[in-house]
Design a protein around this motif. Structure first.
Motif, mmCIF file in Angstrom:
data_model
loop_
_atom_site.group_PDB
_atom_site.id
_atom_site.type_symbol
_atom_site.label_atom_id
_atom_site.label_comp_id
_atom_site.label_asym_id
_atom_site.label_seq_id
_atom_site.Cartn_x
_atom_site.Cartn_y
_atom_site.Cartn_z
ATOM 1 N N GLN A 104 0.838 -1.208 0.000
ATOM 2 C CA GLN A 104 0.000 0.000 0.000
ATOM 3 C C GLN A 104 0.871 1.254 0.000
ATOM 4 N N LYS A 105 1.943 1.229 0.784
ATOM 5 C CA LYS A 105 2.857 2.363 0.845
ATOM 6 C C LYS A 105 3.535 2.582 -0.507
ATOM 7 N N LEU A 106 4.023 1.509 -1.127
ATOM 8 C CA LEU A 106 4.683 1.623 -2.431
ATOM 9 C C LEU A 106 3.755 2.253 -3.467
ATOM 10 N N CYS A 107 2.545 1.750 -3.526
ATOM 11 C CA CYS A 107 1.610 2.242 -4.532
ATOM 12 C C CYS A 107 1.142 3.663 -4.218
ATOM 13 N N GLY A 108 1.013 3.978 -2.943
ATOM 14 C CA GLY A 108 0.663 5.341 -2.569
ATOM 15 C C GLY A 108 1.739 6.325 -2.988
ATOM 16 N N ASP A 109 2.996 5.967 -2.761
ATOM 17 C CA ASP A 109 4.102 6.834 -3.173
ATOM 18 C C ASP A 109 4.127 7.000 -4.691
ATOM 19 N N GLY A 110 3.866 5.903 -5.408
ATOM 20 C CA GLY A 110 3.841 5.976 -6.869
ATOM 21 C C GLY A 110 2.739 6.901 -7.369
ATOM 22 N N LEU A 111 1.572 6.820 -6.748
ATOM 23 C CA LEU A 111 0.459 7.683 -7.152
ATOM 24 C C LEU A 111 0.751 9.148 -6.823
ATOM 25 N N ARG A 112 1.352 9.405 -5.674
ATOM 26 C CA ARG A 112 1.683 10.792 -5.315
ATOM 27 C C ARG A 112 2.680 11.389 -6.305
ATOM 28 N N LEU A 113 3.636 10.584 -6.745
ATOM 29 C CA LEU A 113 4.601 11.069 -7.726
ATOM 30 C C LEU A 113 3.921 11.340 -9.063
#
Length: 212
Positions: free
Chosen positions: A62-71
């Motif tokens: 969830q953290k990985l994908c959240g960071d990817g979406l924020r970028l």
């Protein structure tokens, strides 16, 4: 008196977190089914240190994908605030998303975990921005109107699948083929010199060498 040691602990925790996230991205984009212990091993941290920060593999994904979406959101918003040449603003968006490499996460991790409400909100924001960036380029007459937002999303995934050589070489090749794609999408079509050399036979052939 105690502020310096606390600052040091926080700095170490931040370094560990960065190592964990880098390792998790590498491990899970290579093998989504890998155990969380493989992330700790690659990051060079103890499994207890990893679990203190991320209590489960699901939380880490969830953290990985959240960071990817924020970028993705950051790159898109930057493109929309670019008041210069419309094509260059759109091209900057394309290059920024390729560099962010969030599509690698989509390819490998979609459907492997349960998204949170925050992730749903971020995904909706990213989608809305993609539509806005696309619409602005079409309205400016610099992007072929028959190229859709979905077309571009799949082009990002195709570019993310290029993994020849190390990270630097893969990035070079992704931008080479992005340039080809952009030239075909632009109005009027462009014919520019492609960045980076074409893949060599040896680079293509190494994919067939057994690993390990």
């Amino acid at each position: 008196m105690s502020s310096a040691p606390m600052s040091g602990r926080k700095a170490q925790a931040a370094r560990n977190d960065e190592l964990i996230l880098q390792a998790a991205r590498a491990v899970f984009t290579a093998e989504p089914g890998a155990p969380i212990a493989a992330v700790a091993e690659k990051a060079g941290v103890g499994i207890s240190a990893l679990y203190r920060r991320y209590p489960s593999k699901e939380a880490l994904l969830q953290k990985l994908c959240g960071d990817g979406l924020r970028l993705y959101v950051e790159v898109s918003e930057r493109s929309l605030t670019d008041g210069g040449d419309p094509w260059e603003a759109f091209a900057g968006y394309l290059r920024g998303i390729v560099d962010a490499d969030s599509s690698s996460l989509t390819i490998k991790l979609a459907g492997t975990f349960t998204p949170t409400e925050e992730l749903h909100t971020l995904a909706a924001r990213a989608s809305a921005l993609a539509v806005e960036v696309h619409g602005r380029a079409v309205a400016a007459g610099v992007l072929r109107p028959d190229v859709t937002v979905a077309d571009i999303a799949l082009l990002f995934e195709q570019l993310a699948s290029i993994k020849l050589g190390g990270e630097e070489r893969a990035s070079q090749l992704r931008h080479r083929y992005l340039t080809l794609m952009m030239d075909s999408m632009r109005v009027p079509p462009a014919h520019r010199e492609l960045p980076g050399p074409a893949p060599r036979d040896e680079e293509l052939g190494v994919r067939w060498v057994p690993h390990g």
